[in-house]
Write a protein that holds these residues in place. Structure first.
Motif, PDB file in Angstrom:
ATOM      1  N   TRP A 260       3.822  -4.967 108.456  1.00  0.00           N
ATOM      2  CA  TRP A 260       5.031  -4.883 108.157  1.00  0.00           C
ATOM      3  C   TRP A 260       5.872  -6.040 108.828  1.00  0.00           C
ATOM      4  CZ3 TRP A 260       9.323  -3.769 111.815  1.00  0.00           C
ATOM      5  CH2 TRP A 260       8.717  -3.712 113.122  1.00  0.00           C
ATOM      6  N   ALA A 261       7.029  -6.333 108.343  1.00  0.00           N
ATOM      7  CA  ALA A 261       7.868  -7.453 108.558  1.00  0.00           C
ATOM      8  C   ALA A 261       9.340  -6.997 108.397  1.00  0.00           C
ATOM      9  CB  ALA A 261       7.443  -8.623 108.084  1.00  0.00           C
ATOM     10  N   SER A 262      10.020  -6.764 109.366  1.00  0.00           N
ATOM     11  CA  SER A 262      11.458  -6.547 109.274  1.00  0.00           C
ATOM     12  C   SER A 262      11.604  -5.115 108.400  1.00  0.00           C
ATOM     13  CB  SER A 262      11.988  -7.593 108.718  1.00  0.00           C
ATOM     14  OG  SER A 262      13.652  -7.322 108.935  1.00  0.00           O
ATOM     15  N   ALA A 263      12.064  -5.041 107.268  1.00  0.00           N
ATOM     16  CA  ALA A 263      12.356  -3.896 106.385  1.00  0.00           C
ATOM     17  C   ALA A 263      11.431  -3.947 105.405  1.00  0.00           C
ATOM     18  CB  ALA A 263      13.779  -3.882 106.084  1.00  0.00           C
ATOM     19  N   ALA A 264      10.381  -4.715 105.215  1.00  0.00           N
ATOM     20  CA  ALA A 264       9.388  -5.025 104.212  1.00  0.00           C
ATOM     21  C   ALA A 264       7.886  -4.459 104.884  1.00  0.00           C
ATOM     22  CB  ALA A 264       9.321  -6.653 103.743  1.00  0.00           C
ATOM     23  N   ASP A 265       7.391  -3.748 103.912  1.00  0.00           N
ATOM     24  CA  ASP A 265       6.031  -3.326 104.151  1.00  0.00           C
ATOM     25  C   ASP A 265       4.871  -3.766 103.026  1.00  0.00           C
ATOM     26  OD1 ASP A 265       6.320  -1.877 101.846  1.00  0.00           O
ATOM     27  OD2 ASP A 265       5.652   0.158 102.729  1.00  0.00           O
ATOM     28  N   GLN A 266       3.845  -3.530 103.076  1.00  0.00           N
ATOM     29  CA  GLN A 266       2.677  -4.323 102.265  1.00  0.00           C
ATOM     30  C   GLN A 266       2.751  -3.667 100.969  1.00  0.00           C
ATOM     31  OE1 GLN A 266      -1.079  -4.054 103.995  1.00  0.00           O
ATOM     32  NE2 GLN A 266      -0.830  -1.862 104.345  1.00  0.00           N
ATOM     33  N   ASP A 267       3.351  -2.606 100.759  1.00  0.00           N
ATOM     34  CA  ASP A 267       3.374  -1.811  99.354  1.00  0.00           C
ATOM     35  C   ASP A 267       4.561  -2.041  98.487  1.00  0.00           C
ATOM     36  OD1 ASP A 267       0.824  -0.776  99.915  1.00  0.00           O
ATOM     37  OD2 ASP A 267       1.696   0.645 101.369  1.00  0.00           O
ATOM     38  N   ASP A 268       5.480  -3.109  98.814  1.00  0.00           N
ATOM     39  CA  ASP A 268       6.677  -3.294  98.349  1.00  0.00           C
ATOM     40  C   ASP A 268       7.416  -1.943  98.116  1.00  0.00           C
ATOM     41  OD1 ASP A 268       6.025  -5.903  98.043  1.00  0.00           O
ATOM     42  OD2 ASP A 268       5.035  -5.352  96.190  1.00  0.00           O
ATOM     43  N   THR A 269       7.571  -1.060  99.294  1.00  0.00           N
ATOM     44  CA  THR A 269       8.273   0.192  99.271  1.00  0.00           C
ATOM     45  C   THR A 269       9.763  -0.462  99.406  1.00  0.00           C
ATOM     46  OG1 THR A 269       6.592   1.467 100.382  1.00  0.00           O
ATOM     47  CG2 THR A 269       8.675   2.103 100.585  1.00  0.00           C
ATOM     48  N   PRO A 270      10.760   0.277  98.609  1.00  0.00           N
ATOM     49  CA  PRO A 270      12.196  -0.207  98.697  1.00  0.00           C
ATOM     50  C   PRO A 270      12.577  -0.183 100.413  1.00  0.00           C
ATOM     51  CG  PRO A 270      11.800   1.509  96.654  1.00  0.00           C
ATOM     52  CD  PRO A 270      10.725   1.405  97.598  1.00  0.00           C
ATOM     53  N   GLN A 271      13.499  -1.133 100.457  1.00  0.00           N
ATOM     54  CA  GLN A 271      13.623  -1.115 102.074  1.00  0.00           C
ATOM     55  C   GLN A 271      14.201  -0.155 102.624  1.00  0.00           C
ATOM     56  OE1 GLN A 271      15.716  -4.888 102.854  1.00  0.00           O
ATOM     57  NE2 GLN A 271      14.014  -6.243 101.986  1.00  0.00           N
ATOM     58  N   ALA A 272      15.062   0.884 101.842  1.00  0.00           N
ATOM     59  CA  ALA A 272      15.964   1.808 102.390  1.00  0.00           C
ATOM     60  C   ALA A 272      14.687   3.129 102.737  1.00  0.00           C
ATOM     61  CB  ALA A 272      17.051   2.347 101.381  1.00  0.00           C
ATOM     62  N   ILE A 273      13.746   3.221 101.816  1.00  0.00           N
ATOM     63  CA  ILE A 273      12.826   4.128 102.097  1.00  0.00           C
ATOM     64  C   ILE A 273      12.105   3.712 103.160  1.00  0.00           C
ATOM     65  CG2 ILE A 273      10.844   5.362 100.997  1.00  0.00           C
ATOM     66  CD1 ILE A 273      13.830   6.269  99.880  1.00  0.00           C
ATOM     67  N   PHE A 274      11.563   2.202 103.277  1.00  0.00           N
ATOM     68  CA  PHE A 274      10.660   2.179 104.334  1.00  0.00           C
ATOM     69  C   PHE A 274      11.473   2.174 105.576  1.00  0.00           C
ATOM     70  CE2 PHE A 274       8.950  -1.513 107.185  1.00  0.00           C
ATOM     71  CZ  PHE A 274       7.766  -0.769 107.377  1.00  0.00           C
ATOM     72  N   ASN A 275      12.669   2.057 105.637  1.00  0.00           N
ATOM     73  CA  ASN A 275      13.767   1.992 106.948  1.00  0.00           C
ATOM     74  C   ASN A 275      13.367   3.533 107.437  1.00  0.00           C
ATOM     75  OD1 ASN A 275      14.093  -0.619 107.421  1.00  0.00           O
ATOM     76  ND2 ASN A 275      16.063  -0.508 106.631  1.00  0.00           N
ATOM     77  N   LEU A 276      13.147   4.701 106.673  1.00  0.00           N
ATOM     78  CA  LEU A 276      13.156   5.874 106.980  1.00  0.00           C
ATOM     79  C   LEU A 276      12.019   6.108 107.779  1.00  0.00           C
ATOM     80  CD1 LEU A 276      14.529   7.803 103.888  1.00  0.00           C
ATOM     81  CD2 LEU A 276      15.762   7.431 105.898  1.00  0.00           C
ATOM     82  N   ARG A 277      10.810   5.434 107.017  1.00  0.00           N
ATOM     83  CA  ARG A 277       9.446   5.647 107.846  1.00  0.00           C
ATOM     84  C   ARG A 277       9.799   4.947 109.339  1.00  0.00           C
ATOM     85  NH1 ARG A 277       3.492   3.509 105.609  1.00  0.00           N
ATOM     86  NH2 ARG A 277       2.405   4.572 107.084  1.00  0.00           N
ATOM     87  N   ARG A 278      10.046   3.757 109.185  1.00  0.00           N
ATOM     88  CA  ARG A 278      10.191   3.027 110.502  1.00  0.00           C
ATOM     89  C   ARG A 278      11.079   3.703 111.223  1.00  0.00           C
ATOM     90  NH1 ARG A 278      13.534  -2.251 109.519  1.00  0.00           N
ATOM     91  NH2 ARG A 278      13.309  -2.228 111.952  1.00  0.00           N
ATOM     92  N   GLN A 279      12.216   4.553 111.057  1.00  0.00           N
ATOM     93  CA  GLN A 279      13.073   5.264 111.968  1.00  0.00           C
ATOM     94  C   GLN A 279      11.996   6.234 112.665  1.00  0.00           C
ATOM     95  OE1 GLN A 279      16.708   6.482 110.392  1.00  0.00           O
ATOM     96  NE2 GLN A 279      17.063   8.152 111.861  1.00  0.00           N
ATOM     97  N   MET A 280      11.344   7.130 111.813  1.00  0.00           N
ATOM     98  CA  MET A 280      10.607   8.069 112.474  1.00  0.00           C
ATOM     99  C   MET A 280       9.462   7.490 113.327  1.00  0.00           C
ATOM    100  SD  MET A 280      10.433  10.941 109.303  1.00  0.00           S
ATOM    101  CE  MET A 280      10.430   9.745 107.964  1.00  0.00           C
ATOM    102  N   ALA A 281       8.759   6.389 113.045  1.00  0.00           N
ATOM    103  CA  ALA A 281       7.826   5.758 113.768  1.00  0.00           C
ATOM    104  C   ALA A 281       8.221   5.461 114.895  1.00  0.00           C
ATOM    105  CB  ALA A 281       7.134   4.562 112.817  1.00  0.00           C
ATOM    106  N   VAL A 282       9.344   4.624 114.825  1.00  0.00           N
ATOM    107  CA  VAL A 282       9.921   4.252 116.064  1.00  0.00           C
ATOM    108  C   VAL A 282      10.161   5.335 117.151  1.00  0.00           C
ATOM    109  CG1 VAL A 282      12.039   2.813 117.089  1.00  0.00           C
ATOM    110  CG2 VAL A 282      10.818   2.064 115.072  1.00  0.00           C
TER     111      VAL A 282
END
Length: 531
Positions: A260-282
């Motif tokens: 992952w890099a900033s708000a981008a993941d390797q699966d081209d997940t929409p950034q808003a959705i990936f940020n939700l995952r980031r929030q829980m992981a962080v």
């Protein structure tokens, strides 16, 4: 009629009885609307994830634990209530010469984790600590304060470790590292892996059964991440390493998602959705590490770059190469040659962190300056032949920001900069030049790359493919492909790195050896060689 507040209290009381037993509940009260369980009697030991310390300073450090009587269950065996936890710090391991004590609340909002900032301690000395909840006592951990800022310091000895895929090996190296008596441990990341459980791995030699399996699918939710951290932290060898010394923590990619890099993941997940995952992981990352409460995440963001100073000897600059970087170039294909590695607007640290680093380097008065970060800075041609091929997830995929950092080091006249790195699952030692394939007359800095604790399985002494890479890149001085950790022994005049390797991690009983000692003299980055 029973109002909502009374219903919540009754539900909390019933849950407490179910979780701890009917004799457990001495009292329930409400503080700021949150139910608090007083003097619980746990059915099972609540400190199953161990203890840890971190963020040492001249006057104190952080101590951590998390109450989890049933670590892998939903709710981790705890009620939806805050539980009071006592803590004690002493000058001796028998906990008789107590210098500080207090209480904290293990709150359900943070998975019943506890972060205590201990202050008003003496600089440059060891302390011991423990926690108490109800009738239960945690293991005793050892921490150490740093020297006073500018204090003359003759020697510093610390460890570097990371990349500990649970499925690929036992944490034998952590047990040995705990016995090294380091002043601190730097963890460069990949503390957990997000992958789903697997029965086997496909190695180059063919399918192989994993050593032990993850619990569950790939992790996405807060409960998923909490359960994965709990599974890793139940390992007693990892607990021993945390209890032996304070840790400085940074993350790499697998604490959230691969590459992952900033708000981008390797699966081209929409950034808003990936940020939700980031929030829980962080949040889960913060809950399980000995960070200061001031590091509490805000949404998907967490402040990780910071500096620790060790007297007049060493400035330890911890960097974050994930949260602010631009997306990997060349479609993130490993070894794919393309011109995007030279993009002018590429970022690895982000503008604000880069300015912060340059300010810290410019104001340094220490003998050594360290860049403690995650991905290799050496610009290695990874596939010998006509074309230059890069690991695009490393600094080699970000040549412009890499050049800015090295040029700033050179411009400031700093000649004792050491870069500490992980991620590669191999040991490397080498020189940093503006152009790694055609090095200049003198290196700018030195880089030591620490191998993995378990990721990659047993490994081998030296890969044939890496031997070819070393022959292609004169800046690379040595490599090894076994598991282990690194010990850095620093004096005013010399930096010595010991590469500690374990002969096997796919079964218990691995044996430790010092595979290589390499040293660099202060002021002479071109002096890197055998110690």
């Amino acid at each position: 009629m029973v109002d909502a507040r009374s219903r919540r209290l009754e539900m909390s009381r019933r849950y407490a009885i179910k979780a701890f037993g009917s004799s457990a509940v001495a009292a329930l009260s409400l503080t700021l609307g949150a139910p608090i369980l007083a003097a619980p009697i746990f059915r099972t030991y609540p400190f199953q994830l161990g203890v840890a310390s971190g963020e040492p300073a001249p006057d104190g450090f952080v101590i951590w634990t998390r109450l989890a009587p049933d670590p892998l269950a939903v709710g981790h065996g705890m009620p939806a209530a805050a539980v009071e936890v006592a803590w004690i710090v002493a000058r001796d391991q028998r906990m008789r010469d107590v210098v500080a004590r207090g209480t904290a609340f293990a709150r359900p909002e943070l998975g019943h984790a506890v972060h205590v900032e201990v202050g008003d301690l003496e600089p440059d000395r060891p302390y011991w600590y423990r926690f108490v909840a109800g009738r239960e006592r945690s293991a005793i951990g050892r921490a150490r304060t740093t020297p006073a800022i500018g204090q003359p310091l003759d020697r510093l000895r610390f460890a570097v470790a990371g990349c500990q895929n649970y499925e690929e090996g036992y944490y034998t190296a952590h047990r040995f590292m705990a016995q090294e008596d380091p002043d601190f441990v730097y963890c460069y990341g990949d503390y957990v892996y997000e992958y789903r459980e697997n029965r086997f791995r496909n190695w180059s030699s063919g399918p192989s059964e994993v050593v032990r399996q993850h619990v569950g699918d790939e992790i996405y939710t807060l409960d998923d991440y909490r359960r994965r951290y709990a599974q890793y932290k139940m390992d007693v060898d990892l607990q021993a390493a945390h209890a032996a010394a304070p840790w400085f923590m940074t993350w790499d990619d697998h604490e959230i998602d691969n590459n992952w890099a900033s708000a981008a993941d390797q699966d081209d997940t929409p950034q808003a959705i990936f940020n939700l995952r980031r929030q829980m992981a962080v949040q889960a990352y913060y809950e399980h590490m000995p960070f200061r409460p001031s590091a509490l995440p805000v949404g998907p963001a967490m402040q990780l770059y910071r500096q620790a100073q060790y007297g007049n000897l060493l400035d330890f600059n911890l960097l974050d190469t994930r949260q602010y970087r631009t997306d990997q170039p060349c479609e993130d294909e490993w070894g794919k040659p393309c011109g995007e590695i030279n993009l002018e607007n590429a970022q690895m640290l982000g503008r604000q962190q880069e300015r912060w680093l340059f300010d810290k380097l410019g104001s340094s008065k220490s003998r050594w300056q360290v860049l403690a970060q995650q991905v290799m800075m050496m610009d290695l041609d990874r596939m010998p032949g006509a074309e230059q091929t890069e690991n695009l997830d490393s600094w080699a995929g970000y040549r412009v920001p890499r050049g800015r950092v090295l040029e700033q080091v050179s411009r400031l006249g700093l000649n004792s900069v050491v870069v500490l790195t992980g991620d590669e699952h191999q040991n490397y030692a080498g020189e940093l030049h503006l152009d790694g394939k055609r090095p200049g007359p003198k290196p700018i800095a030195t880089e030591f790359v620490a191998t993995s604790i378990s990721s990659g399985g047993d490994g081998e002494d030296q890969r044939e493919s890496t031997k070819a890479i070393q022959n292609e890149n004169s800046s690379l001085k040595w490599h090894n492909s076994q598991r282990g950790y690194v010990i850095c022994d620093v004096t005013a005049d010399q930096w010595t790195t010991e590469f500690k390797t374990v002969d096997r991690v796919t079964e218990r009983g691995g044996q430790l050896r010092t595979r290589k000692r390499m040293a660099v003299e202060h002021g002479s980055p071109d002096s890197l060689g055998d110690a």
